[in-house]
Scaffold this active site. Structure first.
Site, PDB file in Angstrom:
ATOM      1  N   ALA A 155       0.963  -1.128  -0.074  1.00 52.53           N
ATOM      2  CA  ALA A 155      -0.173  -0.139   0.066  1.00 52.53           C
ATOM      3  C   ALA A 155       0.938   1.395   0.023  1.00 52.53           C
ATOM      4  O   ALA A 155       2.020   1.074   0.658  1.00 52.53           O
ATOM      5  CB  ALA A 155      -0.931   0.014   1.042  1.00 52.53           C
ATOM      6  N   ARG A 203       0.284  -9.592  -3.261  1.00 51.89           N
ATOM      7  CA  ARG A 203      -0.626 -10.632  -3.704  1.00 51.89           C
ATOM      8  C   ARG A 203       0.202 -11.417  -4.618  1.00 51.89           C
ATOM      9  O   ARG A 203      -0.163 -12.487  -5.396  1.00 51.89           O
ATOM     10  CB  ARG A 203      -2.015 -10.061  -4.379  1.00 51.89           C
ATOM     11  CG  ARG A 203      -2.926  -9.593  -3.260  1.00 51.89           C
ATOM     12  CD  ARG A 203      -4.164  -8.936  -3.767  1.00 51.89           C
ATOM     13  NE  ARG A 203      -3.427  -7.673  -4.224  1.00 51.89           N
ATOM     14  CZ  ARG A 203      -4.416  -6.860  -4.987  1.00 51.89           C
ATOM     15  NH1 ARG A 203      -5.576  -7.051  -5.383  1.00 51.89           N
ATOM     16  NH2 ARG A 203      -3.985  -5.643  -5.525  1.00 51.89           N
ATOM     17  N   LYS A 244      -7.162   2.904   9.602  1.00 53.19           N
ATOM     18  CA  LYS A 244      -8.670   3.474  10.035  1.00 53.19           C
ATOM     19  C   LYS A 244      -9.230   3.283   8.603  1.00 53.19           C
ATOM     20  O   LYS A 244      -8.659   3.531   7.503  1.00 53.19           O
ATOM     21  CB  LYS A 244      -8.524   4.963  10.182  1.00 53.19           C
ATOM     22  CG  LYS A 244      -7.543   5.702   9.770  1.00 53.19           C
ATOM     23  CD  LYS A 244      -7.331   6.062   8.291  1.00 53.19           C
ATOM     24  CE  LYS A 244      -8.647   6.601   7.399  1.00 53.19           C
ATOM     25  NZ  LYS A 244      -8.350   6.654   6.150  1.00 53.19           N
TER      26      LYS A 244
HETATM   27  N1  LIG Z   1      -3.338   6.891   8.225  1.00 53.24           N
HETATM   28  C1  LIG Z   1      -3.202   7.736   7.245  1.00 53.24           C
HETATM   29  O1  LIG Z   1      -2.853   9.012   7.126  1.00 53.24           O
HETATM   30  C2  LIG Z   1      -3.859   6.906   5.830  1.00 53.24           C
HETATM   31  C3  LIG Z   1      -3.386   7.628   4.654  1.00 53.24           C
HETATM   32  C4  LIG Z   1      -3.803   6.859   3.655  1.00 53.24           C
HETATM   33  C5  LIG Z   1      -4.667   5.689   3.581  1.00 53.24           C
HETATM   34  N2  LIG Z   1      -4.701   5.085   4.854  1.00 53.24           N
HETATM   35  C6  LIG Z   1      -5.510   4.029   5.027  1.00 53.24           C
HETATM   36  O2  LIG Z   1      -4.587   2.853   4.545  1.00 53.24           O
HETATM   37  C7  LIG Z   1      -5.377   1.851   4.042  1.00 53.24           C
HETATM   38  C8  LIG Z   1      -4.532   1.829   2.741  1.00 53.24           C
HETATM   39  O3  LIG Z   1      -4.890   2.981   1.776  1.00 53.24           O
HETATM   40  P1  LIG Z   1      -3.711   3.411   0.668  1.00 53.24           P
HETATM   41  O4  LIG Z   1      -4.280   4.261  -0.027  1.00 53.24           O
HETATM   42  O5  LIG Z   1      -2.366   3.340   0.999  1.00 53.24           O
HETATM   43  O6  LIG Z   1      -4.042   2.100  -0.302  1.00 53.24           O
HETATM   44  P2  LIG Z   1      -3.407   1.223  -1.823  1.00 53.24           P
HETATM   45  O7  LIG Z   1      -2.305   2.292  -2.062  1.00 53.24           O
HETATM   46  O8  LIG Z   1      -4.514   1.370  -2.662  1.00 53.24           O
HETATM   47  O9  LIG Z   1      -2.887   0.120  -1.327  1.00 53.24           O
HETATM   48  C9  LIG Z   1      -3.867  -0.889  -0.839  1.00 53.24           C
HETATM   49  C10 LIG Z   1      -3.331  -2.325  -1.091  1.00 53.24           C
HETATM   50  O10 LIG Z   1      -4.080  -3.509  -0.677  1.00 53.24           O
HETATM   51  C11 LIG Z   1      -3.724  -4.550  -1.505  1.00 53.24           C
HETATM   52  N3  LIG Z   1      -5.018  -4.862  -1.789  1.00 53.24           N
HETATM   53  C12 LIG Z   1      -5.518  -6.415  -1.570  1.00 53.24           C
HETATM   54  N4  LIG Z   1      -6.571  -6.363  -2.091  1.00 53.24           N
HETATM   55  C13 LIG Z   1      -6.938  -5.380  -3.077  1.00 53.24           C
HETATM   56  C14 LIG Z   1      -7.714  -4.967  -3.802  1.00 53.24           C
HETATM   57  N5  LIG Z   1      -9.169  -5.716  -3.888  1.00 53.24           N
HETATM   58  N6  LIG Z   1      -7.872  -3.935  -4.406  1.00 53.24           N
HETATM   59  C15 LIG Z   1      -6.853  -2.880  -4.355  1.00 53.24           C
HETATM   60  N7  LIG Z   1      -5.713  -3.429  -3.369  1.00 53.24           N
HETATM   61  C16 LIG Z   1      -5.895  -4.482  -2.785  1.00 53.24           C
HETATM   62  C17 LIG Z   1      -2.843  -4.074  -2.662  1.00 53.24           C
HETATM   63  O11 LIG Z   1      -1.494  -4.552  -2.368  1.00 53.24           O
HETATM   64  P3  LIG Z   1      -0.921  -5.689  -3.005  1.00 53.24           P
HETATM   65  O12 LIG Z   1      -0.827  -5.605  -4.471  1.00 53.24           O
HETATM   66  O13 LIG Z   1       0.613  -5.516  -2.700  1.00 53.24           O
HETATM   67  O14 LIG Z   1      -1.392  -6.940  -2.461  1.00 53.24           O
HETATM   68  C18 LIG Z   1      -2.854  -2.537  -2.494  1.00 53.24           C
HETATM   69  O15 LIG Z   1      -1.521  -2.154  -2.767  1.00 53.24           O
HETATM   70  C19 LIG Z   1      -6.717   2.325   3.699  1.00 53.24           C
HETATM   71  O16 LIG Z   1      -7.441   1.783   4.801  1.00 53.24           O
HETATM   72  C20 LIG Z   1      -6.633   3.786   4.385  1.00 53.24           C
HETATM   73  O17 LIG Z   1      -7.785   4.166   4.918  1.00 53.24           O
HETATM   74  C21 LIG Z   1      -4.533   5.736   6.036  1.00 53.24           C
END
Ligand SMILES: NC(=O)c1ccc[n+]([C@@H]2O[C@H](COP(=O)([O-])OP(=O)(O)OC[C@H]3O[C@@H](n4cnc5c(N)ncnc54)[C@H](OP(=O)(O)O)[C@@H]3O)[C@@H](O)[C@H]2O)c1
Length: 333
Positions: free
Chosen positions: A16, A40, A100
């Protein structure tokens, strides 16, 4: 309990985008190290591990969760996968820092909490803003009467999000702006009041996919504190809270991600005062130090499961209100 003579070994569930912030924080923490990343596909995990100097790459999330060398699992998966993978990691004896929103329903959250209790492991929600000392300063100022008696709260978290195909547009993945960013002002309002909303109401705009891409909501707190918030994927960036009392106003710019030196602005008696509260560097260090203290020193985490359940109950009620057009009462948790 891991061997106290070595750092806690963290494993990242997926590649992520948000991982980068966590990696910096784990590396800056005295009792932690980044040990592994799963994806994955093994190619993606290996590429991410190489790019970030992480020793172990796993071809599946199962492999990471099953590795006895991992102590703490960081779960930054799409929202739908927070509950199932957190429970799997807890059952495998790992501590979990879960992004979150911790879960998408009260029942899921309760199952996660019970899994942590049963395993005797720490579970905490990664609400980074809660670990910044500025957030506690805001709560203390409001509670100690800096603006008189608290009357109103307004919070906003909006940004322009147009990444096609991202899971945030998918209702089945827990997409939508309330789960993504509206959770912040709701959580902040609960934190400062120390109370749960008595009832809530909201209106939304839905994107073609069905998720809310804009929402405005209302929460009535005890003692006649009226709170409003708005969130969305469709408006210019805002990340702010305002607390209005009988005697003054407290503005909190960049409330949820206070990068750099951001002030709290207190207006009272015709005066305007800027207060600065320094936070950790890197910004996400606080949540990692909090996990270290909870795991190694037995301290309760700053965002315990009970608190996360309160946020989830409020969000579920807000979604219900937005889709029915009726006032909703959050379920007690
Ligand atoms: N605390 C904060 O400041 C903050 C900021 C941004 C996001 N977040 C939270 O962090 C989480 C991730 O956000 P993000 O923006 O980093 O997400 P992202 O870049 O879209 O990454 C999610 C990861 O989940 C995996 N995955 C597994 N099943 C998937 C599916 N069906 N579709 C898409 N991805 C899938 C993928 O990794 P693989 O391909 O490697 O398996 C993907 O890279 C969310 O819950 C978000 O609310 C928090």
């Amino acid at each position: 309990m891991p061997d106290m003579n070595r750092p806690l070994r963290w494993g990242l569930l997926s590649t992520a985008r948000i991982n980068r912030r966590l990696i910096d924080a784990v590396r800056a923490a005295p009792r932690s190290e980044v040990f592994g990343v799963a994806s994955r596909s093994l190619d993606a995990a290996s590429a991410f591990a190489d790019a970030h100097g992480i020793p172990c790459a796993y071809a599946t999330y199962e492999d990471l969760v099953a590795d006895p060398d991992i102590d703490v699992v960081y779960n930054p998966l799409p929202n739908r996968l927070h509950a199932p993978w957190t429970v799997r990691a807890l059952k495998a004896g790992k501590h979990v820092l879960c992004e979150k929103p911790m879960a998408l329903s009260i029942v899921q959250g309760q199952i996660m909490g019970r899994a942590a209790d049963k395993a005797g492991r720490v579970l905490a929600e990664a609400f980074m803003y809660r670990h910044h000392p500025r957030t506690a300063e805001v709560r203390d100022l409001v509670r100690n009467g800096a603006i008189g008696r608290l009357r109103r709260i307004h919070g906003a978290f909006t940004f322009r999000f147009d990444r096609d195909g991202n899971w945030r547009w998918d209702p089945d993945e827990g997409g939508g702006s309330l789960w993504d960013v509206g959770c912040y002002p709701v959580s902040f309002a609960r934190y400062v009041t120390g109370a749960e909303p008595l009832h809530v109401w909201a209106e939304q705009h839905r994107a073609e996919s069905g998720v809310d891409d804009a929402m405005t909501g209302f929460l009535r707190f005890p003692d006649d504190v009226l709170a409003t918030f708005d969130c969305g994927f469709d408006a210019a960036f805002r990340s702010e809270m305002t607390f209005v009392g009988t005697e003054g106003v407290l503005h909190v710019p960049m409330a949820f991600r206070p990068e750099g030196r951001m002030p709290i602005v207190l207006e009272r008696d015709g005066q305007r005062e800027e207060r600065f509260v320094d936070g950790p560097t890197p910004l996400f260090l606080g949540e990692v130090l909090d996990m270290e203290a909870a795991i190694l020193d037995g301290r309760p985490p700053a965002v315990p499961v009970a608190d996360s359940l309160g946020t989830i109950a409020a969000l579920v009620a807000i979604l219900h209100a937005a889709s029915t057009g009726h006032v909703a009462v959050p379920e007690p948790v």
